[in-house]
Design a protein around this motif. Structure first.
Motif, PDB file in Angstrom:
ATOM      1  N   VAL A  68      49.490  39.426  38.766  1.00  0.00           N
ATOM      2  CA  VAL A  68      47.675  39.620  39.101  1.00  0.00           C
ATOM      3  C   VAL A  68      47.854  38.312  38.036  1.00  0.00           C
ATOM      4  N   GLN A  69      47.178  36.630  38.155  1.00  0.00           N
ATOM      5  CA  GLN A  69      46.751  35.957  38.003  1.00  0.00           C
ATOM      6  C   GLN A  69      45.134  35.893  37.453  1.00  0.00           C
ATOM      7  N   HIS A  70      44.154  36.834  38.470  1.00  0.00           N
ATOM      8  CA  HIS A  70      43.106  36.356  38.334  1.00  0.00           C
ATOM      9  C   HIS A  70      42.480  37.993  38.495  1.00  0.00           C
ATOM     10  N   LEU A  71      41.306  38.771  38.127  1.00  0.00           N
ATOM     11  CA  LEU A  71      40.598  39.498  38.458  1.00  0.00           C
ATOM     12  C   LEU A  71      39.498  38.600  37.565  1.00  0.00           C
ATOM     13  N   PHE A  72      38.566  38.920  38.870  1.00  0.00           N
ATOM     14  CA  PHE A  72      37.131  38.115  37.642  1.00  0.00           C
ATOM     15  C   PHE A  72      35.826  39.150  38.673  1.00  0.00           C
ATOM     16  N   VAL A  73      34.396  39.556  38.217  1.00  0.00           N
ATOM     17  CA  VAL A  73      34.125  39.803  38.753  1.00  0.00           C
ATOM     18  C   VAL A  73      32.624  39.150  38.994  1.00  0.00           C
ATOM     19  N   ARG A  80      30.759  48.089  37.143  1.00  0.00           N
ATOM     20  CA  ARG A  80      30.238  48.975  38.110  1.00  0.00           C
ATOM     21  C   ARG A  80      31.192  49.460  39.359  1.00  0.00           C
ATOM     22  N   GLY A  81      32.387  49.428  38.943  1.00  0.00           N
ATOM     23  CA  GLY A  81      33.421  49.976  39.897  1.00  0.00           C
ATOM     24  C   GLY A  81      34.067  48.847  40.543  1.00  0.00           C
ATOM     25  N   VAL A  82      33.608  47.818  40.752  1.00  0.00           N
ATOM     26  CA  VAL A  82      33.959  46.554  41.386  1.00  0.00           C
ATOM     27  C   VAL A  82      35.665  45.815  40.905  1.00  0.00           C
ATOM     28  N   GLY A  83      35.687  45.734  39.615  1.00  0.00           N
ATOM     29  CA  GLY A  83      37.435  45.545  38.821  1.00  0.00           C
ATOM     30  C   GLY A  83      38.095  47.172  39.605  1.00  0.00           C
ATOM     31  N   ASP A  84      37.554  47.917  39.466  1.00  0.00           N
ATOM     32  CA  ASP A  84      38.801  49.065  39.626  1.00  0.00           C
ATOM     33  C   ASP A  84      39.263  48.857  41.351  1.00  0.00           C
TER      34      ASP A  84
END
Length: 140
Positions: A68-73, A80-84
């Motif tokens: 995983v290079q990027h996880l951005f919300v 609000r659970g978007v990252g999950d």
């Protein structure tokens, strides 16, 4: 809804990437956070979470290494659970485990991953300071 990011999404993804980094990454000098950072995801599979026409966040994965290079919300949709949802999608799509590097100074992100069962494999240092190499629990 989760889907592959098409070329039309790049302006929005670049804004999310820039805005989150400017607000939540104080260890990066402001002059290193530009407006055109799409090159940072070049060659990666990028998936977005949307609600209607609104992009809530994105995850990018270097598929060959399940990294995983990027996880951005988006700042307005954090907590609000978007990252999950994005991580669950990536774990299901790229089993059995994922890896990522997290800057130690990014306590919010580090706490997020550790609370979800990610474990530290190694530590290191680069231009952004100390970082941890993390691995996800196996996908279920």
């Amino acid at each position: 809804r989760l889907q592959a990011a098409g070329p039309g999404r790049w302006p929005t993804l670049k804004r999310i990437y820039r805005d989150v980094r400017r607000r939540q990454f104080p260890w990066i000098p402001a002059d290193r956070i530009g407006d055109d950072d799409s090159r940072d995801a070049e060659g990666e599979a990028v998936h977005v979470a949307t609600e209607g026409d609104t992009v809530l966040g994105f995850v990018s994965v270097w598929e060959a290494d399940r990294f995983v290079q990027h996880l951005f919300v988006h700042l307005d949709h954090q907590g609000r659970g978007v990252g999950d949802r994005l991580l669950a999608f990536a774990r299901k799509t790229y089993p059995p485990t994922l890896r990522l590097k997290c800057v130690a100074a990014n306590r919010r992100a580090l706490d997020f991953y550790l609370a979800r069962g990610w474990r530290t494999l190694a530590t290191g240092r680069d231009e952004n300071g100390e970082h941890l190499l993390l691995e996800s629990p196996p996908a279920t």
